[in-house]
Design a protein around this motif. Sequence first.
Motif, mmCIF file in Angstrom:
data_model
loop_
_atom_site.group_PDB
_atom_site.id
_atom_site.type_symbol
_atom_site.label_atom_id
_atom_site.label_comp_id
_atom_site.label_asym_id
_atom_site.label_seq_id
_atom_site.Cartn_x
_atom_site.Cartn_y
_atom_site.Cartn_z
ATOM 1 N N ASN A 1 -7.889 1.832 5.013
ATOM 2 C CA ASN A 1 -8.237 1.744 3.589
ATOM 3 C C ASN A 1 -7.209 0.937 2.800
ATOM 4 O OD1 ASN A 1 -10.422 3.442 4.114
ATOM 5 N ND2 ASN A 1 -9.265 5.285 3.610
ATOM 6 N N ALA A 2 -6.331 0.241 3.496
ATOM 7 C CA ALA A 2 -5.235 -0.471 2.829
ATOM 8 C C ALA A 2 -5.736 -1.475 1.808
ATOM 9 C CB ALA A 2 -4.369 -1.178 3.867
ATOM 10 N N VAL A 3 -6.834 -2.143 2.098
ATOM 11 C CA VAL A 3 -7.339 -3.174 1.186
ATOM 12 C C VAL A 3 -7.598 -2.604 -0.207
ATOM 13 C CG1 VAL A 3 -9.776 -2.867 1.823
ATOM 14 C CG2 VAL A 3 -8.981 -5.077 0.948
ATOM 15 N N ASP A 4 -7.961 -1.325 -0.290
ATOM 16 C CA ASP A 4 -8.202 -0.713 -1.600
ATOM 17 C C ASP A 4 -6.930 -0.697 -2.438
ATOM 18 O OD1 ASP A 4 -10.829 -0.224 -0.796
ATOM 19 O OD2 ASP A 4 -10.346 1.780 -0.052
ATOM 20 N N ASP A 5 -5.806 -0.368 -1.807
ATOM 21 C CA ASP A 5 -4.526 -0.358 -2.528
ATOM 22 C C ASP A 5 -4.138 -1.761 -2.985
ATOM 23 O OD1 ASP A 5 -4.416 2.343 -2.098
ATOM 24 O OD2 ASP A 5 -2.439 2.340 -1.139
ATOM 25 N N TYR A 6 -4.333 -2.746 -2.104
ATOM 26 C CA TYR A 6 -3.993 -4.120 -2.476
ATOM 27 C C TYR A 6 -4.867 -4.603 -3.631
ATOM 28 C CZ TYR A 6 -0.984 -4.515 1.625
ATOM 29 O OH TYR A 6 0.030 -4.337 2.545
ATOM 30 N N LEU A 7 -6.139 -4.217 -3.634
ATOM 31 C CA LEU A 7 -7.030 -4.607 -4.724
ATOM 32 C C LEU A 7 -6.584 -3.998 -6.048
ATOM 33 C CD1 LEU A 7 -10.547 -4.375 -3.029
ATOM 34 C CD2 LEU A 7 -9.498 -6.438 -4.002
ATOM 35 N N ILE A 8 -6.191 -2.729 -6.024
ATOM 36 C CA ILE A 8 -5.716 -2.069 -7.249
ATOM 37 C C ILE A 8 -4.525 -2.827 -7.819
ATOM 38 C CG2 ILE A 8 -4.569 0.001 -8.142
ATOM 39 C CD1 ILE A 8 -6.286 1.608 -6.106
ATOM 40 N N CYS A 9 -3.559 -3.130 -6.972
ATOM 41 C CA CYS A 9 -2.351 -3.834 -7.433
ATOM 42 C C CYS A 9 -2.684 -5.252 -7.896
ATOM 43 C CB CYS A 9 -1.308 -3.865 -6.331
ATOM 44 S SG CYS A 9 -0.573 -2.265 -5.953
ATOM 45 N N LEU A 10 -3.515 -5.955 -7.124
ATOM 46 C CA LEU A 10 -3.901 -7.320 -7.491
ATOM 47 C C LEU A 10 -4.502 -7.355 -8.894
ATOM 48 C CD1 LEU A 10 -4.436 -10.317 -6.686
ATOM 49 C CD2 LEU A 10 -6.628 -9.555 -5.752
ATOM 50 N N GLU A 11 -5.416 -6.449 -9.162
ATOM 51 C CA GLU A 11 -6.086 -6.432 -10.454
ATOM 52 C C GLU A 11 -5.128 -6.081 -11.591
ATOM 53 O OE1 GLU A 11 -9.172 -3.659 -9.599
ATOM 54 O OE2 GLU A 11 -10.318 -5.097 -8.379
ATOM 55 N N LYS A 12 -4.205 -5.161 -11.339
ATOM 56 C CA LYS A 12 -3.315 -4.711 -12.418
ATOM 57 C C LYS A 12 -2.204 -5.704 -12.735
ATOM 58 C CE LYS A 12 -4.225 0.210 -12.387
ATOM 59 N NZ LYS A 12 -3.663 1.554 -12.592
ATOM 60 N N LYS B 1 0.842 -1.201 0.000
ATOM 61 C CA LYS B 1 0.000 0.000 0.000
ATOM 62 C C LYS B 1 0.873 1.245 0.000
ATOM 63 C CE LYS B 1 -0.799 1.508 4.760
ATOM 64 N NZ LYS B 1 -0.578 2.938 4.453
ATOM 65 N N ASN B 2 0.327 2.338 -0.531
ATOM 66 C CA ASN B 2 1.033 3.612 -0.469
ATOM 67 C C ASN B 2 1.101 4.119 0.963
ATOM 68 O OD1 ASN B 2 -0.136 4.115 -3.616
ATOM 69 N ND2 ASN B 2 1.932 4.813 -3.177
ATOM 70 N N ALA B 3 2.172 4.827 1.274
ATOM 71 C CA ALA B 3 2.399 5.304 2.640
ATOM 72 C C ALA B 3 1.310 6.261 3.105
ATOM 73 C CB ALA B 3 3.769 5.974 2.735
ATOM 74 N N ASP B 4 0.741 7.035 2.176
ATOM 75 C CA ASP B 4 -0.259 8.017 2.575
ATOM 76 C C ASP B 4 -1.690 7.480 2.519
ATOM 77 O OD1 ASP B 4 -0.527 7.864 -0.149
ATOM 78 O OD2 ASP B 4 -0.278 10.018 -0.547
ATOM 79 N N THR B 5 -1.841 6.200 2.233
ATOM 80 C CA THR B 5 -3.157 5.574 2.304
ATOM 81 C C THR B 5 -3.416 5.149 3.744
ATOM 82 O OG1 THR B 5 -3.008 4.736 0.038
ATOM 83 C CG2 THR B 5 -4.600 3.660 1.503
ATOM 84 N N PRO B 6 -4.483 5.621 4.376
ATOM 85 C CA PRO B 6 -4.771 5.215 5.754
ATOM 86 C C PRO B 6 -4.858 3.696 5.860
ATOM 87 C CG PRO B 6 -6.212 7.010 5.090
ATOM 88 C CD PRO B 6 -5.491 6.564 3.852
ATOM 89 N N VAL B 7 -4.354 3.165 6.952
ATOM 90 C CA VAL B 7 -4.297 1.707 7.077
ATOM 91 C C VAL B 7 -5.680 1.086 7.011
ATOM 92 C CG1 VAL B 7 -4.371 1.613 9.615
ATOM 93 C CG2 VAL B 7 -3.127 -0.170 8.321
#
Length: 336
Positions: A147-158, A139-145
Amino acid sequence: MLYSLARPLLFSLAPERAHELTLSLLKSAHRMRLIRSNIPAKPVTCMGIEFPNPVGLAAGLDKNGAYIDALAALGFGFIEIGTITPRPQAGNPHPRLFRLPDAKAIINRMGFNNEGVDALVEHVKAAKFKGVLGINIGKNADTPVENAVDDYLICLEKVYNYASYITVNISSPNTKNLRSLQSGDALTELLETLKNRQLELAELHQHYVPLVLKVAPDLTPSDIEFIAKQLLQFKIDGLIVTNTTLSREGVETLQHAEEAGGLSGAPVFEKSTACLAAFAAQLQGQIPLIGVGGILSGEQALAKQQAGASLVQIYSGLIYTGPMLIEDCVNTLKAL
């Protein structure tokens, strides 16, 4: 032999500069066809994937996937790139990488410095490598923990269509609160959400990419029991044990020991191997384990296997031993 000659020069440079120079020289040598690997075959099937040998490169060395072909030429059975985040980020301020040569150790607080997931995908598409490629996501450092799952989902899909397996990194000590995702409802939500999306992507793309979790060595027995139950409940495909440690046991008196960050290399071997054995006892062969942490010899790779690992990964050991470590590990494991 070449690495033995180059090492004094590299160790005279700042660690991060030496890291960049090594990768640049390796890429040039590969282009000039100067790299020759004599790694014997030792096929291993794990997570439904056939690995040409069980010795892989751990995430962190090639964060952006810019050196895949050159690294693969060294003879690794598999390459793991990343950790990657949805958006580019610079990471933590310099200096953020420190050698402890007397202990054959490294302390880093890099902070997921990377060019972002889109850049990584372009590098992977440009690579000629057709072997086993793991992609490590964060996850990005400035993404609140929360909301971390959102960052992981973006990366997983891409990265889904470009990875042999995908590693979910929730164990780096260098992103604030990241390790809180290893426990409680946060872990449950993360694994459940990512598993559901993995199955949807498998249906969408008509192929299944295994999902792997990477954990820290600084876990209590109750932490290990809880994580193991979650892995089984959500049918996670593999577990990487372990990331770097916050402990400074064995290096307390050495220069740079007081620096913040994760400790890797020789001092983490016992801790990470004990953690590996504890997970093996909990999981009883139901989920394959990848052992990483402090491997500087073939005998230590064997110790990881004896503790329950199907595969092993190396990184810091390469800095102190050089690429010959790959062959040593494969030959030792092959001898059995």
